[in-house]
Write a protein that holds these residues in place. Structure first.
Motif, PDB file in Angstrom:
ATOM      1  N   GLY A  19       0.790  -1.225   0.000  1.00  0.00           N
ATOM      2  CA  GLY A  19       0.000   0.000   0.000  1.00  0.00           C
ATOM      3  C   GLY A  19       0.819   1.269   0.000  1.00  0.00           C
ATOM      4  O   GLY A  19       0.279   2.363  -0.166  1.00  0.00           O
ATOM      5  N   GLU A  31      -7.295   2.761   1.849  1.00  0.00           N
ATOM      6  CA  GLU A  31      -7.629   1.859   0.753  1.00  0.00           C
ATOM      7  C   GLU A  31      -8.096   2.645  -0.467  1.00  0.00           C
ATOM      8  O   GLU A  31      -7.943   2.199  -1.599  1.00  0.00           O
ATOM      9  CB  GLU A  31      -8.722   0.888   1.196  1.00  0.00           C
ATOM     10  CG  GLU A  31      -9.010  -0.223   0.207  1.00  0.00           C
ATOM     11  CD  GLU A  31      -9.977  -1.248   0.776  1.00  0.00           C
ATOM     12  OE1 GLU A  31     -10.103  -2.325   0.180  1.00  0.00           O
ATOM     13  OE2 GLU A  31     -10.607  -0.967   1.818  1.00  0.00           O
ATOM     14  N   TYR A  32      -8.627   3.843  -0.201  1.00  0.00           N
ATOM     15  CA  TYR A  32      -9.081   4.703  -1.286  1.00  0.00           C
ATOM     16  C   TYR A  32      -8.440   6.079  -1.129  1.00  0.00           C
ATOM     17  O   TYR A  32      -8.583   6.723  -0.092  1.00  0.00           O
ATOM     18  CB  TYR A  32     -10.609   4.834  -1.281  1.00  0.00           C
ATOM     19  CG  TYR A  32     -11.304   3.525  -1.523  1.00  0.00           C
ATOM     20  CD1 TYR A  32     -11.403   2.990  -2.797  1.00  0.00           C
ATOM     21  CD2 TYR A  32     -11.852   2.796  -0.457  1.00  0.00           C
ATOM     22  CE1 TYR A  32     -12.018   1.762  -3.021  1.00  0.00           C
ATOM     23  CE2 TYR A  32     -12.476   1.585  -0.679  1.00  0.00           C
ATOM     24  CZ  TYR A  32     -12.552   1.075  -1.960  1.00  0.00           C
ATOM     25  OH  TYR A  32     -13.157  -0.138  -2.177  1.00  0.00           O
ATOM     26  N   ALA A  52      -9.886   3.605   5.669  1.00  0.00           N
ATOM     27  CA  ALA A  52     -10.558   3.483   4.374  1.00  0.00           C
ATOM     28  C   ALA A  52     -10.193   4.585   3.401  1.00  0.00           C
ATOM     29  O   ALA A  52      -9.993   4.331   2.210  1.00  0.00           O
ATOM     30  CB  ALA A  52     -12.079   3.464   4.574  1.00  0.00           C
ATOM     31  N   ASN A 100      -8.619   6.868  -6.328  1.00  0.00           N
ATOM     32  CA  ASN A 100      -7.652   5.917  -6.921  1.00  0.00           C
ATOM     33  C   ASN A 100      -7.500   6.163  -8.414  1.00  0.00           C
ATOM     34  O   ASN A 100      -7.436   5.234  -9.225  1.00  0.00           O
ATOM     35  CB  ASN A 100      -8.081   4.472  -6.647  1.00  0.00           C
ATOM     36  CG  ASN A 100      -8.026   4.136  -5.182  1.00  0.00           C
ATOM     37  OD1 ASN A 100      -7.496   4.906  -4.369  1.00  0.00           O
ATOM     38  ND2 ASN A 100      -8.582   3.004  -4.800  1.00  0.00           N
ATOM     39  N   THR A 157      -9.332  -1.091  -5.425  1.00  0.00           N
ATOM     40  CA  THR A 157      -8.570  -0.600  -4.282  1.00  0.00           C
ATOM     41  C   THR A 157      -7.260   0.029  -4.743  1.00  0.00           C
ATOM     42  O   THR A 157      -6.827  -0.149  -5.891  1.00  0.00           O
ATOM     43  CB  THR A 157      -8.261  -1.727  -3.300  1.00  0.00           C
ATOM     44  OG1 THR A 157      -7.345  -2.652  -3.924  1.00  0.00           O
ATOM     45  CG2 THR A 157      -9.524  -2.460  -2.882  1.00  0.00           C
ATOM     46  N   TYR A 158      -6.627   0.750  -3.830  1.00  0.00           N
ATOM     47  CA  TYR A 158      -5.371   1.413  -4.187  1.00  0.00           C
ATOM     48  C   TYR A 158      -4.272   0.404  -4.522  1.00  0.00           C
ATOM     49  O   TYR A 158      -3.474   0.629  -5.431  1.00  0.00           O
ATOM     50  CB  TYR A 158      -4.923   2.327  -3.054  1.00  0.00           C
ATOM     51  CG  TYR A 158      -3.769   3.207  -3.450  1.00  0.00           C
ATOM     52  CD1 TYR A 158      -3.940   4.223  -4.376  1.00  0.00           C
ATOM     53  CD2 TYR A 158      -2.500   3.017  -2.916  1.00  0.00           C
ATOM     54  CE1 TYR A 158      -2.884   5.030  -4.763  1.00  0.00           C
ATOM     55  CE2 TYR A 158      -1.445   3.821  -3.294  1.00  0.00           C
ATOM     56  CZ  TYR A 158      -1.645   4.825  -4.219  1.00  0.00           C
ATOM     57  OH  TYR A 158      -0.590   5.623  -4.603  1.00  0.00           O
ATOM     58  N   LYS A 159      -4.230  -0.695  -3.802  1.00  0.00           N
ATOM     59  CA  LYS A 159      -3.232  -1.720  -4.115  1.00  0.00           C
ATOM     60  C   LYS A 159      -3.470  -2.303  -5.504  1.00  0.00           C
ATOM     61  O   LYS A 159      -2.522  -2.531  -6.267  1.00  0.00           O
ATOM     62  CB  LYS A 159      -3.262  -2.827  -3.062  1.00  0.00           C
ATOM     63  CG  LYS A 159      -2.721  -2.417  -1.693  1.00  0.00           C
ATOM     64  CD  LYS A 159      -2.737  -3.600  -0.730  1.00  0.00           C
ATOM     65  CE  LYS A 159      -2.186  -3.217   0.637  1.00  0.00           C
ATOM     66  NZ  LYS A 159      -2.193  -4.370   1.574  1.00  0.00           N
TER      67      LYS A 159
END
Length: 283
Positions: free
Chosen positions: A47, A85-86, A124, A145, A180-182
């Motif tokens: 991440g 995550e975002y 989040a 993202n 998701t960002y990943k």
């Protein structure tokens, strides 16, 4: 002081990343050209770009960790620490700001209880202001993202982040479905987005940009008559310098030069009226 050298990945993680990294490196004539996608690859793992990720890139590309660090800290798309995550980015450049981007950003900071670059307690959402998204036709624009959410207001933006935190499905205005960002980082590393329909999803320019394109092609401007047709320029014909309201069957005006194709007499081009002193200092 951090532990030196940086710890390595667990054996199974390193083996998986090495296989992916070798695939990326093989795309380039020189291995060090693969540094940017490799940084996305290690960011997809944790991440953000960790010291372990920097060490991994340096070892595979025969670079120093200082060289890798210099690159990873230069580009804003690489995160230096844990984040959400975002990634919710609000454009605060000129046009978006004028259209309400600053108000959106201020209200989201208060609504989420974070400052610029801050992450909500549930991990989040990370909020940040970003520079131009090249989507001025849809101002003000919010990106999640790196996917577009156009024509936002403070109210719609707050609903957007609430939905993200609640795990509800949100759909970008245009482009691929949100991930998701990943997952985004892995796609940016050059690996295909295998989600159904993701590759086919697309988006186009906004109405304002398309008006300019139509005028450049000599088409009629929307809502205007034929007197607003602008003939396209061709290499053979050269510049037409035709004003927008003139019909093609009317004679051209006697000279309509611009400063680019017919410079006018100025103090710089008229020896009789020089712009500055005519003698050297001290003479």
């Amino acid at each position: 002081m951090p532990q030196l050298p940086a710890p390595d990945y667990p054996a199974e993680v390193r083996a998986r990343l090495e296989a992916d990294a070798k695939e990326v490196i093989a795309r380039y004539p020189g291995s060090r050209s693969a540094l940017l996608p490799l940084l996305h690859l290690v960011q997809a793992e944790e991440g953000h770009v960790t010291r372990t990720g920097i060490r991994f890139c340096a070892e595979l590309l025969d670079l120093t960790t200082a060289e890798v660090t210099a690159v990873s800290t230069f580009y804003s798309m690489y995160r230096r620490g844990p984040s959400g995550e975002y990634q919710v980015g609000v454009c605060t450049n000129t046009l978006c700001a004028v259209m309400g981007g600053d108000a959106i950003f201020d209200e989201l900071k208060q609504h989420l209880g974070v400052e610029n670059g801050g992450t909500t307690e549930d991990g989040a959402v990370t909020l940040e202001h970003i520079e131009c998204n090249a989507a001025c036709d849809f101002a003000p624009v919010v990106m999640v993202n790196w996917e577009f959410f156009d024509n936002q207001t403070p109210e719609t933006a707050k609903r957007l982040v609430d939905d993200l935190r609640a795990g509800r499905t949100v759909e970008p205005t245009r482009g691929a479905p949100l991930c998701t960002y990943k997952e985004t980082s892995r796609i940016l590393a050059g690996f295909p987005d295998e989600r159904p329909g993701a590759v086919e999803a697309t988006g186009g320019a906004g109405p304002a940009s398309l008006v300019g394109l139509r005028l450049a092609k000599g088409e009629v401007a929307p809502g205007r008559g034929t007197d607003h047709v602008i003939a396209p320029r061709t290499p053979a014909a050269g510049p037409t310098d035709e004003p927008p309201g003139r019909h093609s069957d009317e004679p051209a005006p006697a000279g309509h030069p611009s400063s680019h194709d017919a410079p006018q007499q100025t103090s710089d081009s008229d020896p009789a009226h020089p712009a500055g002193p005519t003698a050297e200092e001290g003479e």
